[in-house]
Write a protein that holds these residues in place. Structure first.
Motif, PDB file in Angstrom:
ATOM      1  N   ASP A  15       1.001  -1.323   0.025  1.00 50.29           N
ATOM      2  CA  ASP A  15      -0.223   0.025   0.053  1.00 50.29           C
ATOM      3  C   ASP A  15       0.760   1.107  -0.021  1.00 50.29           C
ATOM      4  O   ASP A  15       1.714   1.348   1.021  1.00 50.29           O
ATOM      5  N   PRO A  16       0.655   2.199  -1.018  1.00 43.47           N
ATOM      6  CA  PRO A  16       1.791   3.300  -1.129  1.00 43.47           C
ATOM      7  C   PRO A  16       1.537   4.053   0.121  1.00 43.47           C
ATOM      8  O   PRO A  16       2.527   4.853   0.524  1.00 43.47           O
ATOM      9  N   LYS A  17       0.321   4.206   0.570  1.00 46.10           N
ATOM     10  CA  LYS A  17       0.183   5.070   1.964  1.00 46.10           C
ATOM     11  C   LYS A  17       1.053   4.555   2.872  1.00 46.10           C
ATOM     12  O   LYS A  17       0.924   5.478   3.977  1.00 46.10           O
ATOM     13  N   GLU A  18       1.250   3.468   2.921  1.00 50.97           N
ATOM     14  CA  GLU A  18       2.050   3.112   4.189  1.00 50.97           C
ATOM     15  C   GLU A  18       3.724   3.238   3.925  1.00 50.97           C
ATOM     16  O   GLU A  18       4.278   2.485   4.907  1.00 50.97           O
ATOM     17  N   MET A  19       4.078   3.473   3.067  1.00 54.40           N
ATOM     18  CA  MET A  19       5.347   3.565   2.714  1.00 54.40           C
ATOM     19  C   MET A  19       6.083   4.846   3.385  1.00 54.40           C
ATOM     20  O   MET A  19       5.331   5.637   3.736  1.00 54.40           O
ATOM     21  N   HIS A  20       7.376   4.873   3.496  1.00 52.59           N
ATOM     22  CA  HIS A  20       8.050   6.123   3.882  1.00 52.59           C
ATOM     23  C   HIS A  20       9.250   6.407   3.297  1.00 52.59           C
ATOM     24  O   HIS A  20       9.873   5.398   2.549  1.00 52.59           O
ATOM     25  N   VAL A  21       9.892   7.526   3.331  1.00 54.21           N
ATOM     26  CA  VAL A  21      11.190   7.816   2.965  1.00 54.21           C
ATOM     27  C   VAL A  21      12.457   7.112   3.808  1.00 54.21           C
ATOM     28  O   VAL A  21      12.258   6.723   5.222  1.00 54.21           O
ATOM     29  N   ALA A  22      13.205   6.424   2.813  1.00 56.88           N
ATOM     30  CA  ALA A  22      14.445   5.698   3.696  1.00 56.88           C
ATOM     31  C   ALA A  22      15.074   6.668   4.627  1.00 56.88           C
ATOM     32  O   ALA A  22      15.573   7.969   4.400  1.00 56.88           O
ATOM     33  N   PRO A  23      15.760   6.099   5.676  1.00 58.80           N
ATOM     34  CA  PRO A  23      16.812   6.878   6.740  1.00 58.80           C
ATOM     35  C   PRO A  23      18.026   7.023   6.161  1.00 58.80           C
ATOM     36  O   PRO A  23      18.983   6.625   6.462  1.00 58.80           O
ATOM     37  N   HIS A  24      18.079   8.227   5.150  1.00 62.19           N
ATOM     38  CA  HIS A  24      19.304   8.670   4.540  1.00 62.19           C
ATOM     39  C   HIS A  24      19.208  10.196   3.994  1.00 62.19           C
ATOM     40  O   HIS A  24      17.972  10.427   3.651  1.00 62.19           O
ATOM     41  N   GLU A  25      20.228  10.883   4.105  1.00 63.83           N
ATOM     42  CA  GLU A  25      20.245  12.216   3.843  1.00 63.83           C
ATOM     43  C   GLU A  25      20.132  12.328   2.173  1.00 63.83           C
ATOM     44  O   GLU A  25      19.865  13.537   1.614  1.00 63.83           O
TER      45      GLU A  25
END
Length: 447
Positions: free
Chosen positions: A171-181
């Motif tokens: 589900d795209p709504k449950e994805m998030h940005v990877a912990p990286h700069e």
């Protein structure tokens, strides 16, 4: 009424593959074999034959069969008992049903094996193809004006950074940005032109995440907070969301201009179809690294880790979700092993049921390991099972001291000694665990 007297003589009777001797009786001075005596052994018998000739039952002067139904005994012959065609047909139907049942079971086993093979093949393919995270998007490294890309020659003058997404859900709504700069992009113009079709798809995912406020990892505990500390600050500042929306619009306009240039250059139908969001193949994904500056030495792009789900798919996820998925895969394995030993597990109620199973030491070892690793069973019910005394002690120790089980219900459990002989039978026992207290009932008596 016929007068019966018993004798010690007997008639040899054959039914299918069985040959027996059945005592005859003297009725009205004639030695006879009664139908009911034969039916006591073979209840489907309806007639008799000798040398393939069906024998008539004894009848009176009017031609009516005498009671009880009987034939004149022929002790020098073997009488063949015959069942009606109806019963024979029923037996054939039963045999066919049993054969069909076996075929169904074989077919189910074949289907299960084929599914396992398909999962392995899918896993092998995906492990080979997806050696790089699949979901990424770009943003201007610094605040930029949309007018900056009004002209084609200004594309490469804007500094872009690439960010990966954690593939923690379908589900795209449950994805998030990877912990990286994020990674600075070399040859920005070439990168955008090459990956514009795919960037359009991932840009839509990011826009959805931004709209629901789910761009950052949900706060689920200390681990999530620790990972969030590694997420670029620009994604954590609520005030930046409006500015980010403008930056996403800028990227969207950039992609539109790339499409327009491709159309003006006379792109083929194949290129236009690709511009609609065809997924990238493994080689194209791997090539992404050549456009990025300061790629991680450990090759863990975006601090993401590759994992294989229990259905054979590869995902790239952050450390928190890596642990979660690994745990879920491990629990799925324990559930499969538990059901393979003959148990049943309800994943909704978290109740486990074992019925008529010879619980072996291997089964107990598996259950102890699973319970110790966090296999969440709330209630365990055992009925009409057998288990060695030493194994029962091990299992009870784990259940009482290191499991999530809150109720243990045992009935008709045969406990074996070292020699495999039943030492005693637990007729009924219910144990309830609450914090550091335990209540045990034997045959409805509290102990």
């Amino acid at each position: 009424m016929a007068q019966e007297s018993h004798s010690r003589k007997s008639q040899t009777v054959k039914f299918r593959d069985h040959i027996v001797d059945i005592q005859t009786v003297i009725i009205n001075g004639i030695e006879c074999l009664r139908l009911r005596d034969v039916q006591l052994r073979f209840d489907t018998v309806r007639a008799f034959q000798i040398d393939n000739v069906q024998q008539a039952f004894v009848y009176d002067e009017t031609g009516k069969n005498s009671r009880p139904l009987r034939i004149v005994a022929r002790v020098d012959k073997v009488v063949e008992a015959v069942e009606s065609m109806k019963h024979s047909s029923n037996d054939t139907d039963d045999q066919l049903n049993r054969i069909e049942g076996k075929i169904d079971r074989i077919d189910n086993n074949v289907q299960e094996i084929m599914c396992r093979i398909a999962n392995v093949m899918r896993q092998m393919y995906q492990l080979h193809e997806y050696t790089t995270p699949r979901y990424f998007f770009i943003l201007p490294a610094k605040h930029s004006d949309i007018k900056a890309i009004d002209f084609v020659q200004n594309w490469f003058q804007t500094h872009y950074k690439l960010y990966f997404l954690c593939e923690c859900s379908h589900d795209p709504k449950e994805m998030h940005v990877a912990p990286h700069e994020g990674y600075s992009i070399k040859k920005g113009r070439d990168f955008v032109v090459k990956y514009a079709p795919y960037l359009r798809t991932t840009l839509q995912i990011v826009q959805v995440l931004l709209s629901v406020g789910g761009l950052v990892i949900p706060q689920l505990g200390n681990a999530a907070r620790a990972i969030n500390n590694a997420v670029p600050s620009r994604f954590q500042d609520p005030k930046y969301y409006k500015d980010m929306q403008q930056q996403l619009e800028m990227v969207d306009n950039l992609l539109n201009k790339v499409d327009n240039q491709r159309n003006h250059a006379g792109a083929s139908v194949t290129d236009k179809q690709k511009s609609e969001g065809t997924p990238l193949q493994g080689a194209e994904l791997r090539e992404i690294q050549t456009y990025l500056e300061l790629v991680d030495d450990k090759r863990s792009l975006g601090n993401l880790y590759r994992i294989v789900t229990d259905d054979g798919y590869v995902r790239w996820v952050c450390l928190q979700h890596y642990d979660d998925i690994s745990f879920n895969n491990e629990m799925s394995k324990y559930i499969n092993e538990f059901e393979a030993m003959g148990g049943k597990f309800d994943q909704k109620t978290k109740e486990a049921f074992i019925n008529q199973v010879n619980i072996t030491s291997k089964n107990v070892e598996m259950m102890c390991k699973a319970l110790g690793k966090g296999f969440n069973i709330v209630k365990l019910i055992c009925r009409e099972c057998s288990i060695d005394e030493d194994d029962l002690e091990k299992l009870l120790d784990i259940i009482i001291n290191r499991s999530s089980i809150r109720c243990l219900n045992m009935g008709s459990i045969r406990v074996r000694n070292f020699f495999g002989i039943t030492k005693y039978t637990c007729q009924e026992m219910v144990a309830e665990f609450n914090n550091q207290t335990m209540k045990v009932r034997f045959c409805n008596n509290n102990q």
